[in-house]
Design a protein around this motif. Structure first.
Motif, PDB file in Angstrom:
ATOM      1  N   THR A 254      77.483  52.817  29.135  1.00  0.00           N
ATOM      2  CA  THR A 254      78.419  52.762  28.019  1.00  0.00           C
ATOM      3  C   THR A 254      79.850  52.540  28.487  1.00  0.00           C
ATOM      4  O   THR A 254      80.753  52.338  27.657  1.00  0.00           O
TER       5      THR A 254
ATOM      6  N   ARG B  12      73.240  48.811  20.560  1.00  0.00           N
ATOM      7  CA  ARG B  12      73.095  48.215  19.234  1.00  0.00           C
ATOM      8  C   ARG B  12      74.446  47.898  18.614  1.00  0.00           C
ATOM      9  O   ARG B  12      74.634  46.857  17.967  1.00  0.00           O
ATOM     10  N   GLU B  13      75.409  48.784  18.824  1.00  0.00           N
ATOM     11  CA  GLU B  13      76.751  48.553  18.278  1.00  0.00           C
ATOM     12  C   GLU B  13      77.347  47.258  18.817  1.00  0.00           C
ATOM     13  O   GLU B  13      78.069  46.546  18.109  1.00  0.00           O
ATOM     14  N   HIS B  14      77.023  46.937  20.075  1.00  0.00           N
ATOM     15  CA  HIS B  14      77.623  45.778  20.723  1.00  0.00           C
ATOM     16  C   HIS B  14      76.665  44.587  20.835  1.00  0.00           C
ATOM     17  O   HIS B  14      76.997  43.589  21.482  1.00  0.00           O
ATOM     18  N   GLY B  15      75.486  44.682  20.214  1.00  0.00           N
ATOM     19  CA  GLY B  15      74.550  43.567  20.228  1.00  0.00           C
ATOM     20  C   GLY B  15      73.954  43.271  21.585  1.00  0.00           C
ATOM     21  O   GLY B  15      73.672  42.104  21.906  1.00  0.00           O
TER      22      GLY B  15
ATOM     23  N   ALA C  89      72.343  53.566  21.007  1.00  0.00           N
ATOM     24  CA  ALA C  89      73.318  53.399  19.922  1.00  0.00           C
ATOM     25  C   ALA C  89      74.465  52.492  20.357  1.00  0.00           C
ATOM     26  O   ALA C  89      74.900  51.608  19.596  1.00  0.00           O
ATOM     27  N   TRP C  90      74.957  52.693  21.580  1.00  0.00           N
ATOM     28  CA  TRP C  90      76.051  51.851  22.109  1.00  0.00           C
ATOM     29  C   TRP C  90      75.602  50.393  22.207  1.00  0.00           C
ATOM     30  O   TRP C  90      76.337  49.477  21.813  1.00  0.00           O
TER      31      TRP C  90
END
Length: 364
Positions: A143, A179-182, A176-177
């Motif tokens: 992350t 997915r947030e950034h694709g 989660a990180w």
């Protein structure tokens, strides 16, 4: 051909040849704890399944038989706690190493794209990026990475070489990180059945992924849990939107698991008893080797799971390799797995009980 091979680093295991010769010269023979290849017999029920399927004159399918896909989906739900897994969520592969090496290419990555993997890691993650001409980057905490152009994030828990296990909370945060950034996550979980001081968790567990497989794929192998390294048997499970195009590419490339091997995998995934028996063998060897190494002046870090002990004497890993070779014991130098391993060696649990006892006696 040279243009492709020139992208690759020197094959690391060739550097061990002189140390292997020294260890082999020991009067009682070598104790090879370097590569980590299984030495125990293939369980009888798996051998029988292979033999029963030996008359397989036709081509196998890349996606595998329906029975194989049933076996994989059932195992993923039973063992990993995954939910609502269908045939679209799974894909057999020809051993996990070919997948690691060729995944960036099959994903269409190239110059300008980035692949990230742990600072201490299986060297084939780097090889895969190099083959695709992609950029690559190591991390301590994924992350903290710059997500710009990061297309593929490799996780490895339990780790090869260190045996470190990512907690459920760590995995949840990473997913989660990403997915947030694709960022696409591939989680190498080949040692998940071999937790000693920790209980490894898969990214497929709903507590980690929130009940969605979007953007995540796990990699599993039967090489260690079932002694099937010689069969080349492994599989993927996760996001069907990722697996569907991989299936099409692998069809064109003829990357198919042999029909007898598929039948053997069905038998292996349907039986947990042989896995427990093999775990017990490795646990006993781990206890003996760990105590012997500690008594010999080593410090062991992590190693709470997997098939290895990550050990150091606070000196160059090659000095340690030479010292142990003089005792007739061959281990892997830590710098095979990254610069951060320069003072460590990786000690595999994959030797017979007799050879492990020999190593213990030499370390006393």
């Amino acid at each position: 051909m040279s243009a492709v091979s020139d992208r690759l680093p020197t094959f690391p295991w060739d550097k061990l040849a002189p140390y292997k010769a020294t260890a082999a010269a020991h009067p009682d023979g070598i104790v090879d704890l370097s590569v980590g290849t299984p030495v125990d017999p293939v369980p009888e029920l798996i051998q029988k399944a292979l033999i029963a399927a030996a008359d397989s004159p036709g081509y196998p399918t890349v996606w595998g038989t329906p029975e194989l896909r049933d076996a994989i989906t059932a195992w993923v739900e039973r063992r990993l706690g995954a939910r609502d897994v269908t045939h679209r969520h799974v894909l057999p592969i020809v051993g996990s190493k070919e997948l690691v090496a060729w995944l960036p290419t099959q994903l269409g990555l190239g110059p300008g794209d980035k692949v990230a993997y742990p600072r201490l890691a299986y060297p084939t993650y780097e090889v895969g990026a190099r083959l695709a001409r992609a950029e690559y980057e190591v991390y301590d905490d994924p992350t903290d990475l710059d997500p710009t152009n990061l297309r593929l994030l490799w996780l490895n828990s339990p780790s090869n070489p260190t045996g470190k296990v990512l907690s459920k909370e760590e995995l949840t945060g990473i997913v989660a990180w990403a997915r947030e950034h694709g960022v696409l996550v591939f989680s190498d979980e080949c040692y998940l059945e071999l937790g000693w001081e920790a209980d490894p968790v898969s990214v497929l567990h709903p507590d980690v992924n929130g009940g969605s497989y979007d953007g995540i794929v796990s990699v599993h192998s039967l090489s260690k849990r079932s002694n099937l390294a010689g069969y080349r048997a492994a599989f993927l499970a996760g996001d069907p939107e990722v697996l569907a195009p991989l299936l099409e590419i692998r069809k064109h490339g003829g990357m198919m698991t042999s029909a007898p091997t598929q039948a053997a995998v069905v038998a292996a995934l349907g039986d947990d008893d042989h896995v427990r028996a093999q775990r017990d063998r490795y646990a006993a060897r781990r206890t003996l080797l760990r105590e012997a190494l500690l008594s010999h002046g080593f410090r062991i870090e992590h190693s709470e799971a997997s098939l290895y002990l990550w050990a150091t004497r606070n000196e160059s890993c090659w000095a340690t390799v030479a010292h142990l070779a003089d005792l007739g014991i061959l281990v892997a130098p830590g710098d095979f797995y990254g610069e951060a391993g320069a003072t460590f060696v990786r000690v595999a649990l994959t030797a017979t009980d007799e050879r492990v006892r020999a190593a213990v006696e030499r370390l006393k």
